[in-house]
Design a protein around this motif. Structure first.
Motif, PDB file in Angstrom:
ATOM      1  N   GLU A 203       1.070  -1.281  -0.466  1.00 33.70           N
ATOM      2  CA  GLU A 203      -0.297   0.283   0.048  1.00 33.70           C
ATOM      3  C   GLU A 203       0.994   1.042  -0.349  1.00 33.70           C
ATOM      4  N   PRO A 204       1.758   1.086  -0.993  1.00 31.47           N
ATOM      5  CA  PRO A 204       2.515   2.621  -0.600  1.00 31.47           C
ATOM      6  C   PRO A 204       1.688   3.513  -0.735  1.00 31.47           C
ATOM      7  N   THR A 205       0.490   3.910  -1.447  1.00 30.22           N
ATOM      8  CA  THR A 205       0.220   4.971  -1.973  1.00 30.22           C
ATOM      9  C   THR A 205      -1.253   5.376  -0.210  1.00 30.22           C
ATOM     10  N   SER A 206      -1.342   4.658   0.481  1.00 27.32           N
ATOM     11  CA  SER A 206      -2.716   4.501   1.573  1.00 27.32           C
ATOM     12  C   SER A 206      -1.918   6.001   2.210  1.00 27.32           C
ATOM     13  N   GLY A 207      -3.207   6.367   2.544  1.00 25.59           N
ATOM     14  CA  GLY A 207      -3.537   7.317   3.634  1.00 25.59           C
ATOM     15  C   GLY A 207      -2.482   9.307   2.766  1.00 25.59           C
ATOM     16  N   VAL A 208      -2.476   8.621   1.338  1.00 26.48           N
ATOM     17  CA  VAL A 208      -1.411  10.410   1.442  1.00 26.48           C
ATOM     18  C   VAL A 208      -1.998  10.998   0.140  1.00 26.48           C
ATOM     19  N   ASP A 209      -1.719  12.607  -0.245  1.00 20.82           N
ATOM     20  CA  ASP A 209      -2.585  13.188  -0.690  1.00 20.82           C
ATOM     21  C   ASP A 209      -2.195  13.036  -2.641  1.00 20.82           C
ATOM     22  N   PRO A 210      -3.209  13.648  -3.220  1.00 12.42           N
ATOM     23  CA  PRO A 210      -2.741  13.249  -4.576  1.00 12.42           C
ATOM     24  C   PRO A 210      -1.442  13.295  -5.240  1.00 12.42           C
ATOM     25  N   THR A 211      -0.541  14.506  -4.680  1.00  8.40           N
ATOM     26  CA  THR A 211       0.571  14.766  -5.017  1.00  8.40           C
ATOM     27  C   THR A 211       1.313  13.838  -5.136  1.00  8.40           C
ATOM     28  N   THR A 212       1.638  13.729  -3.529  1.00  6.90           N
ATOM     29  CA  THR A 212       2.350  12.573  -2.898  1.00  6.90           C
ATOM     30  C   THR A 212       2.489  11.538  -3.695  1.00  6.90           C
ATOM     31  N   ARG A 213       1.021  11.532  -4.328  1.00  4.84           N
ATOM     32  CA  ARG A 213       0.414   9.751  -4.806  1.00  4.84           C
ATOM     33  C   ARG A 213       1.081   9.527  -5.896  1.00  4.84           C
ATOM     34  N   ARG A 214       1.315  11.450  -7.039  1.00  2.13           N
ATOM     35  CA  ARG A 214       1.985  10.998  -8.211  1.00  2.13           C
ATOM     36  C   ARG A 214       2.969  10.856  -8.125  1.00  2.13           C
ATOM     37  N   ASP A 215       3.965  11.228  -6.983  1.00  3.42           N
ATOM     38  CA  ASP A 215       4.866  11.298  -7.225  1.00  3.42           C
ATOM     39  C   ASP A 215       5.722   9.946  -6.767  1.00  3.42           C
ATOM     40  N   VAL A 216       4.999   9.989  -5.999  1.00  5.89           N
ATOM     41  CA  VAL A 216       4.801   7.977  -5.561  1.00  5.89           C
ATOM     42  C   VAL A 216       5.165   6.642  -6.550  1.00  5.89           C
ATOM     43  N   LEU A 217       3.769   7.143  -7.505  1.00  4.34           N
ATOM     44  CA  LEU A 217       4.108   6.608  -8.574  1.00  4.34           C
ATOM     45  C   LEU A 217       5.329   6.747  -9.805  1.00  4.34           C
ATOM     46  N   GLY A 218       5.567   8.303  -9.550  1.00 10.52           N
ATOM     47  CA  GLY A 218       6.843   8.206 -10.488  1.00 10.52           C
ATOM     48  C   GLY A 218       8.034   7.861 -10.289  1.00 10.52           C
ATOM     49  N   VAL A 219       8.228   7.565  -9.475  1.00 12.51           N
ATOM     50  CA  VAL A 219       8.841   7.075  -9.128  1.00 12.51           C
ATOM     51  C   VAL A 219       8.871   5.488  -9.371  1.00 12.51           C
ATOM     52  N   LEU A 220       7.904   4.952  -8.743  1.00 11.77           N
ATOM     53  CA  LEU A 220       8.189   3.199  -9.114  1.00 11.77           C
ATOM     54  C   LEU A 220       8.130   3.068 -10.921  1.00 11.77           C
ATOM     55  N   ALA A 221       7.469   3.796 -11.738  1.00 12.79           N
ATOM     56  CA  ALA A 221       7.354   4.130 -12.884  1.00 12.79           C
ATOM     57  C   ALA A 221       8.651   4.212 -13.875  1.00 12.79           C
ATOM     58  N   GLU A 222       9.997   5.006 -12.535  1.00  9.71           N
ATOM     59  CA  GLU A 222      10.844   5.062 -13.638  1.00  9.71           C
ATOM     60  C   GLU A 222      11.550   4.180 -12.971  1.00  9.71           C
ATOM     61  N   LEU A 223      11.718   3.260 -11.893  1.00  9.67           N
ATOM     62  CA  LEU A 223      12.363   2.103 -11.554  1.00  9.67           C
ATOM     63  C   LEU A 223      11.895   0.735 -12.393  1.00  9.67           C
ATOM     64  N   HIS A 224      10.801   1.272 -12.712  1.00  9.46           N
ATOM     65  CA  HIS A 224       9.292   0.036 -13.473  1.00  9.46           C
ATOM     66  C   HIS A 224      10.912   0.026 -14.678  1.00  9.46           C
ATOM     67  N   ARG A 225      10.925   1.119 -15.623  1.00 11.55           N
ATOM     68  CA  ARG A 225      11.730   1.425 -16.550  1.00 11.55           C
ATOM     69  C   ARG A 225      12.742   1.143 -16.524  1.00 11.55           C
ATOM     70  N   THR A 226      13.950   1.335 -15.705  1.00  8.15           N
ATOM     71  CA  THR A 226      14.933   0.397 -15.218  1.00  8.15           C
ATOM     72  C   THR A 226      15.426  -0.764 -15.805  1.00  8.15           C
ATOM     73  N   GLY A 227      13.955  -1.227 -15.852  1.00  7.92           N
ATOM     74  CA  GLY A 227      13.983  -2.622 -15.479  1.00  7.92           C
ATOM     75  C   GLY A 227      13.664  -3.700 -14.064  1.00  7.92           C
ATOM     76  N   LEU A 228      13.060  -2.879 -12.767  1.00  5.47           N
ATOM     77  CA  LEU A 228      12.887  -3.284 -11.885  1.00  5.47           C
ATOM     78  C   LEU A 228      11.583  -4.112 -11.696  1.00  5.47           C
ATOM     79  N   THR A 229      11.525  -5.615 -10.914  1.00  7.04           N
ATOM     80  CA  THR A 229      10.212  -5.959 -10.822  1.00  7.04           C
ATOM     81  C   THR A 229       9.809  -4.983 -10.108  1.00  7.04           C
ATOM     82  N   VAL A 230       8.308  -4.852  -9.784  1.00  3.76           N
ATOM     83  CA  VAL A 230       7.980  -4.160  -8.988  1.00  3.76           C
ATOM     84  C   VAL A 230       6.033  -4.823  -8.539  1.00  3.76           C
TER      85      VAL A 230
END
Lengths: 308, 310
Positions: A203-230
């Protein structure tokens, strides 16, 4: 929702995902993360698994394969077994039956050696007297020398990781002095510091505001693009699951698995959540809306308002 | 002034007690860092109760005080760990069940089997009762504790901060937790003669709680709590000598006094900081910028009305 309906849900190959990060670019490469780009074994392979705690079975009939480099969201109602699935992958739950493999090795009593775990923010004592740098360094305690301090090389590597994750200059701060998004980035950095090949997030976006949620998802997207399994669990169908390339629906078993446009259907959602939900498409992306509760429907939500 | 310090040192029993007290204070102080951060303050209380049960049973069977105490506390630590792993139970319930049961066994044995146990000395500590064996036990346990802390500091901190993530990241968190309980048990046993059964619990909480208020990093907290443990032991033993009170209460009251001063000081500092923040925070609403007259955030220390509701 019948079993036949579930069976008709096709598994859709992951598509490139557009990151929505509001934070800085991570500028990470596979070698920065220590990823084994030549690995051919799946990141996760479950074969007819039943899992639970003690004699209680929480999930059964689980068969699931997650290839290396995939980004997968696990959705389902409270108590559906999302966290139990993560614990199964980290040898933290009791496997009653079946085969569990992670990163090419059998998961029995010990978690796979290169799994990074990010807990729910609510479960962390953010007043604990540790700096951000110390939190990250602890991530590779098992691989560090048996001394009370970390080496200069380890500290330099942690600094570098923090910098790449947009936390440059915050290494000396307490966790409590960071925003929610920065805290999540710090915990992601801790998970990556042990050179993880599989990142699990509860639950990485549990209880966070929309801006934080976008920030967290953006980080995960970039990690995914790097080749990491998430692999992450989420309650949020619209703001999180609908953006992911692959979604697995759980409710004691896997009710559907595939691209959100194929999986987030009224039939699957009824089988997963046990209630009526409406599904619309907005610019090619699915939007899930709870059916209006009896008594509130006329004044609060009309079909034409939803459609518009 | 110096006579006050040197006179007690002319007595061998005081020198022994001071050396043992210093080691015990350092151990209990360092241990208290982790007891406080793990929110396990009750464990010292519980294990101390087990000590009395073990001592009583040991003496009834004619064995040494330390043998009975160590068997009882180690058994308690293992049983607490086993009971706490039962689904639906937590460590507090396990501590309450296991240690009070062993305490009850000790009381029952004392009532049935006549022993020469000086119950008051065991309960409250006894400056006169610290012999060479007690000193060597304290030094030996202190050395063991230091080695364990040196080698397992990082896994212990990780497991204390987040046991589940530590486990996933390859730390044997359950083993660390069991080892922590065993180390606590051994430290409690080594502290019995100086501190007494009933007051050990305070000694493994107060220094850490005080240091938590004074520091912002775990390393500093560990250093300060160890220092406070030593200081409380030394000052407490001198007070015990001059005031003729048992060593346990004087050590604990010294530590508690320091805690009270620090707690009051940090509460006052927090109030001051809040006041400053209110004075310099941007005003909200129409009443803010203009204020309301006399007490308008000037040198009189009044808080602007507009800032009171932040």
């Amino acid at each position: 929702m019948s079993q036949e309906t579930v069976a008709t849900v096709a598994t859709v190959t992951a598509e490139p995902w557009t990151p929505t990060s509001t934070g800085p670019s991570l500028s990470l490469t596979p070698s920065d993360l220590g990823l084994d780009v030549g690995a051919t074994t799946p990141a996760i392979a479950l074969g007819d698994v039943a899992v639970g705690y003690g004699r209680t079975t929480v999930l059964s009939g689980l068969s699931l394969t997650v290839d290396r480099g995939e980004l997968v969201g696990i959705v389902g109602p409270s108590g559906s077994g999302k966290s139990t699935l993560l614990r199964l992958l980290t040898a933290g739950a009791d496997r009653h039956r079946g085969r569990v493999e992670g990163l090419g090795g059998r998961v029995h009593r010990r978690p796979p050696p290169r799994v990074g775990y990010v807990p729910q923010l609510d479960n962390v004592d953010r007043t604990f007297p540790l700096s951000v740098l110390q939190v990250v360094l602890l991530g590779d305690t098992a691989g560090s020398a048996r001394l009370p301090w970390f080496s200069r090389a380890e500290r330099a590597r942690a600094h570098d990781l923090l910098e790449r994750l947009g936390l440059d200059g915050l290494h000396g701060r307490r966790l409590s002095a960071l925003s929610g998004g920065q805290q999540q980035r710090a915990f992601v950095a801790r998970a990556l510091f042990r050179r993880s090949e599989l990142l699990l997030l509860d639950e990485p976006t549990s209880g966070v505001d929309p801006t934080t949620r976008r920030d967290v998802l953006g980080v995960l997207a970039e990690l995914h693009r790097t080749g990491l399994t998430v692999v992450l669990t989420t309650h949020d169908l619209n703001a999180v699951a609908a953006h992911l390339p692959r979604v697995v629906c759980l409710n004691g078993r896997i009710t559907a698995d595939g691209h959100p446009n194929s999986v987030l259907t009224p039939e699957v959602l009824a089988a997963t959540y046990g209630g009526e939900m409406r599904v619309f498409t907005e610019r090619g992306r699915v939007v899930v809306v709870d059916a209006p509760p009896p008594g509130l429907a006329p004044s609060v939500l009309r079909d034409d308002e939803v459609a518009s | 002034m110096s006579d006050w310090l040197t006179t007690p040192l002319e007595y061998a029993f005081f020198t022994r007690a001071l050396l043992a007290g210093t080691v015990v204070g350092a151990m209990s102080g360092a241990l208290s860092t982790f007891v406080v951060l793990r929110r396990m303050s009750y464990i010292g209380h519980g294990l101390a109760h087990s000590v009395l049960g073990g001592v009583a049973v040991g003496l009834a069977f004619g064995v040494d005080l330390y043998v009975g105490a160590i068997v009882a506390t180690v058994a308690s630590a293992l049983l607490i760990d086993a009971v706490a792993r039962q689904r639906g139970l937590h460590a507090d319930a396990a501590i309450g069940i296991v240690t009070t049961s062993i305490f009850a066994i000790g009381i029952a044995v004392l009532a049935v089997v006549p022993t020469r146990l000086n119950v008051e000395a065991v309960l409250f500590g006894n400056l006169l009762g610290v012999d060479r064996t007690d000193l060597w036990v304290a030094v030996g346990v202190g050395a063991l504790f230091a080695v364990v802390l040196f080698l397992l500091y990082k896994p212990l901190v990780f497991a204390t901060f987040d046991a589940e993530v530590a486990r996933v990241h390859g730390v044997r968190a359950s083993g660390i937790e069991l080892l922590f309980s065993l180390v606590t048990a051994v430290v409690v046993v080594a502290s019995v003669r100086v501190l007494g059964v009933l007051l050990i619990a305070a000694a493994v909480v107060i220094p850490g709680a005080t240091a938590r208020l004074l520091t912002r990093s775990i390393g500093a907290m560990l250093a300060v709590s160890t220092g406070l443990g030593v200081a409380a032991a030394v000052v407490g033993l001198y007070l015990s000598f001059y005031l003729d009170v048992p060593s346990g209460p004087s050590i604990v009251l010294t530590g508690a006094s320091v805690f009270a001063v620090v707690a009051l000081g940090s509460a006052a500092a927090a109030r001051r900081a809040l006041g400053v923040a209110r004075r310099f925070s941007p005003p909200s609403g129409p009443a803010g910028p203009q204020g309301t007259g006399a007490g308008d955030g000037g040198d009189d220390g009044q808080v602007p009305v507009g800032a009171r509701h932040h």
